[in-house]
Design a protein around this motif. Structure first.
Motif, PDB file in Angstrom:
ATOM      1  N   ILE A 113       0.839  -1.202   0.000  1.00  0.00           N
ATOM      2  CA  ILE A 113       0.000   0.000   0.000  1.00  0.00           C
ATOM      3  C   ILE A 113       0.872   1.251   0.000  1.00  0.00           C
ATOM      4  O   ILE A 113       0.621   2.202  -0.745  1.00  0.00           O
ATOM      5  N   TRP A 114       1.914   1.251   0.813  1.00  0.00           N
ATOM      6  CA  TRP A 114       2.857   2.377   0.875  1.00  0.00           C
ATOM      7  C   TRP A 114       3.522   2.582  -0.490  1.00  0.00           C
ATOM      8  O   TRP A 114       3.682   3.715  -0.952  1.00  0.00           O
ATOM      9  N   GLY A 115       3.889   1.485  -1.138  1.00  0.00           N
ATOM     10  CA  GLY A 115       4.508   1.584  -2.458  1.00  0.00           C
ATOM     11  C   GLY A 115       3.586   2.233  -3.473  1.00  0.00           C
ATOM     12  O   GLY A 115       4.000   3.111  -4.236  1.00  0.00           O
ATOM     13  N   LEU A 116       2.325   1.819  -3.485  1.00  0.00           N
ATOM     14  CA  LEU A 116       1.375   2.438  -4.409  1.00  0.00           C
ATOM     15  C   LEU A 116       1.147   3.902  -4.063  1.00  0.00           C
ATOM     16  O   LEU A 116       1.021   4.743  -4.959  1.00  0.00           O
ATOM     17  N   TYR A 117       1.125   4.219  -2.787  1.00  0.00           N
ATOM     18  CA  TYR A 117       1.018   5.619  -2.370  1.00  0.00           C
ATOM     19  C   TYR A 117       2.164   6.432  -2.990  1.00  0.00           C
ATOM     20  O   TYR A 117       1.944   7.511  -3.542  1.00  0.00           O
ATOM     21  N   LYS A 118       3.387   5.887  -2.924  1.00  0.00           N
ATOM     22  CA  LYS A 118       4.545   6.596  -3.485  1.00  0.00           C
ATOM     23  C   LYS A 118       4.442   6.733  -5.005  1.00  0.00           C
ATOM     24  O   LYS A 118       4.790   7.777  -5.556  1.00  0.00           O
ATOM     25  N   VAL A 119       3.955   5.686  -5.670  1.00  0.00           N
ATOM     26  CA  VAL A 119       3.769   5.751  -7.125  1.00  0.00           C
ATOM     27  C   VAL A 119       2.799   6.879  -7.465  1.00  0.00           C
ATOM     28  O   VAL A 119       3.078   7.723  -8.325  1.00  0.00           O
ATOM     29  N   TYR A 120       1.663   6.904  -6.786  1.00  0.00           N
ATOM     30  CA  TYR A 120       0.638   7.894  -7.109  1.00  0.00           C
ATOM     31  C   TYR A 120       1.058   9.304  -6.704  1.00  0.00           C
ATOM     32  O   TYR A 120       0.654  10.277  -7.347  1.00  0.00           O
ATOM     33  N   LYS A 121       1.894   9.404  -5.685  1.00  0.00           N
ATOM     34  CA  LYS A 121       2.421  10.722  -5.312  1.00  0.00           C
ATOM     35  C   LYS A 121       3.341  11.252  -6.413  1.00  0.00           C
ATOM     36  O   LYS A 121       3.262  12.416  -6.787  1.00  0.00           O
ATOM     37  N   GLN A 122       4.186  10.375  -6.933  1.00  0.00           N
ATOM     38  CA  GLN A 122       5.127  10.805  -7.974  1.00  0.00           C
ATOM     39  C   GLN A 122       4.442  11.058  -9.312  1.00  0.00           C
ATOM     40  O   GLN A 122       4.936  11.834 -10.116  1.00  0.00           O
ATOM     41  N   THR A 123       3.316  10.404  -9.548  1.00  0.00           N
ATOM     42  CA  THR A 123       2.609  10.607 -10.815  1.00  0.00           C
ATOM     43  C   THR A 123       1.489  11.635 -10.676  1.00  0.00           C
ATOM     44  O   THR A 123       0.741  11.859 -11.633  1.00  0.00           O
ATOM     45  N   ASN A 124       1.384  12.237  -9.511  1.00  0.00           N
ATOM     46  CA  ASN A 124       0.372  13.267  -9.246  1.00  0.00           C
ATOM     47  C   ASN A 124      -1.058  12.792  -9.478  1.00  0.00           C
ATOM     48  O   ASN A 124      -1.907  13.555  -9.924  1.00  0.00           O
ATOM     49  N   ASP A 125      -1.313  11.522  -9.156  1.00  0.00           N
ATOM     50  CA  ASP A 125      -2.676  10.991  -9.242  1.00  0.00           C
ATOM     51  C   ASP A 125      -3.312  11.189  -7.871  1.00  0.00           C
ATOM     52  O   ASP A 125      -3.274  10.322  -7.004  1.00  0.00           O
ATOM     53  N   HIS A 126      -3.901  12.363  -7.679  1.00  0.00           N
ATOM     54  CA  HIS A 126      -4.399  12.755  -6.361  1.00  0.00           C
ATOM     55  C   HIS A 126      -5.550  11.888  -5.857  1.00  0.00           C
ATOM     56  O   HIS A 126      -5.651  11.650  -4.651  1.00  0.00           O
ATOM     57  N   GLN A 127      -6.370  11.403  -6.763  1.00  0.00           N
ATOM     58  CA  GLN A 127      -7.484  10.553  -6.342  1.00  0.00           C
ATOM     59  C   GLN A 127      -6.955   9.240  -5.763  1.00  0.00           C
ATOM     60  O   GLN A 127      -7.344   8.836  -4.668  1.00  0.00           O
ATOM     61  N   LYS A 128      -6.070   8.580  -6.473  1.00  0.00           N
ATOM     62  CA  LYS A 128      -5.515   7.320  -5.983  1.00  0.00           C
ATOM     63  C   LYS A 128      -4.594   7.554  -4.789  1.00  0.00           C
ATOM     64  O   LYS A 128      -4.527   6.724  -3.882  1.00  0.00           O
ATOM     65  N   LEU A 129      -3.893   8.678  -4.786  1.00  0.00           N
ATOM     66  CA  LEU A 129      -3.035   9.024  -3.657  1.00  0.00           C
ATOM     67  C   LEU A 129      -3.865   9.066  -2.373  1.00  0.00           C
ATOM     68  O   LEU A 129      -3.498   8.460  -1.362  1.00  0.00           O
ATOM     69  N   HIS A 130      -4.992   9.749  -2.423  1.00  0.00           N
ATOM     70  CA  HIS A 130      -5.870   9.851  -1.254  1.00  0.00           C
ATOM     71  C   HIS A 130      -6.415   8.472  -0.874  1.00  0.00           C
ATOM     72  O   HIS A 130      -6.475   8.117   0.310  1.00  0.00           O
ATOM     73  N   GLU A 131      -6.805   7.693  -1.878  1.00  0.00           N
ATOM     74  CA  GLU A 131      -7.342   6.347  -1.628  1.00  0.00           C
ATOM     75  C   GLU A 131      -6.323   5.476  -0.881  1.00  0.00           C
ATOM     76  O   GLU A 131      -6.668   4.803   0.102  1.00  0.00           O
ATOM     77  N   TYR A 132      -5.077   5.515  -1.329  1.00  0.00           N
ATOM     78  CA  TYR A 132      -4.065   4.673  -0.695  1.00  0.00           C
ATOM     79  C   TYR A 132      -3.570   5.250   0.630  1.00  0.00           C
ATOM     80  O   TYR A 132      -3.132   4.506   1.500  1.00  0.00           O
ATOM     81  N   GLN A 133      -3.697   6.531   0.802  1.00  0.00           N
ATOM     82  CA  GLN A 133      -3.403   7.130   2.105  1.00  0.00           C
ATOM     83  C   GLN A 133      -4.416   6.612   3.130  1.00  0.00           C
ATOM     84  O   GLN A 133      -4.048   6.242   4.249  1.00  0.00           O
ATOM     85  N   GLU A 134      -5.676   6.571   2.737  1.00  0.00           N
ATOM     86  CA  GLU A 134      -6.726   6.058   3.622  1.00  0.00           C
ATOM     87  C   GLU A 134      -6.511   4.572   3.916  1.00  0.00           C
ATOM     88  O   GLU A 134      -6.658   4.134   5.064  1.00  0.00           O
TER      89      GLU A 134
END
Length: 120
Positions: A83-104
């Motif tokens: 989950i942390w890895g996907l959070y980092k991927v979405y942070k670097q790709t600026n996918d804010h929707q998925k970033l928030h989803e994986y943060q939750e």
């Protein structure tokens, strides 16, 4: 031992910036891990998929990092590392929707765990 040795070699190659070599070595370790047909201990302390995904992430191969982390989560659905890895991927790709989803998701998984290991 062979799996752990190959993984260590791949992690070192990745740290040295030799991403192509690292990915080949880690893919080999991953295959050997799968060929074992079992994990000893029952859940390997650090699946090779984590190191492989990290190597893809360091090389900015976000699609491959995402796919590898997703594969990890199929095997271990509550893996904070996945989950942390996907959070980092979405942070670097600026996918804010998925970033928030994986943060939750990470916050949920870490409710009883050590949140300092995964700084959001």
């Amino acid at each position: 031992m062979n799996v752990a040795s190959l993984e260590l070699q791949g992690v070192i190659q990745s740290a040295e910036g030799k991403y192509e070599e690292a990915i080949k070595t880690l893919e080999s370790a991953r295959q050997k891990e799968e060929d074992l047909g079992y994990s000893e201990p029952p859940t390997y302390a650090r699946p090779v998929l984590i190191s492989l995904a990290e190597a893809h992430l360091k090389e900015d191969r976000f699609d491959k990092a995402e796919k590898t982390y997703q594969e990890l989560l199929k095997k271990h659905p509550n893996s904070a590392n996945g989950i942390w890895g996907l959070y980092k991927v979405y942070k670097q790709t600026n996918d804010h929707q998925k970033l928030h989803e994986y943060q939750e998701k990470l916050n949920e998984v870490l409710r009883q765990g050590d949140k300092s290991l995964f700084p959001l």
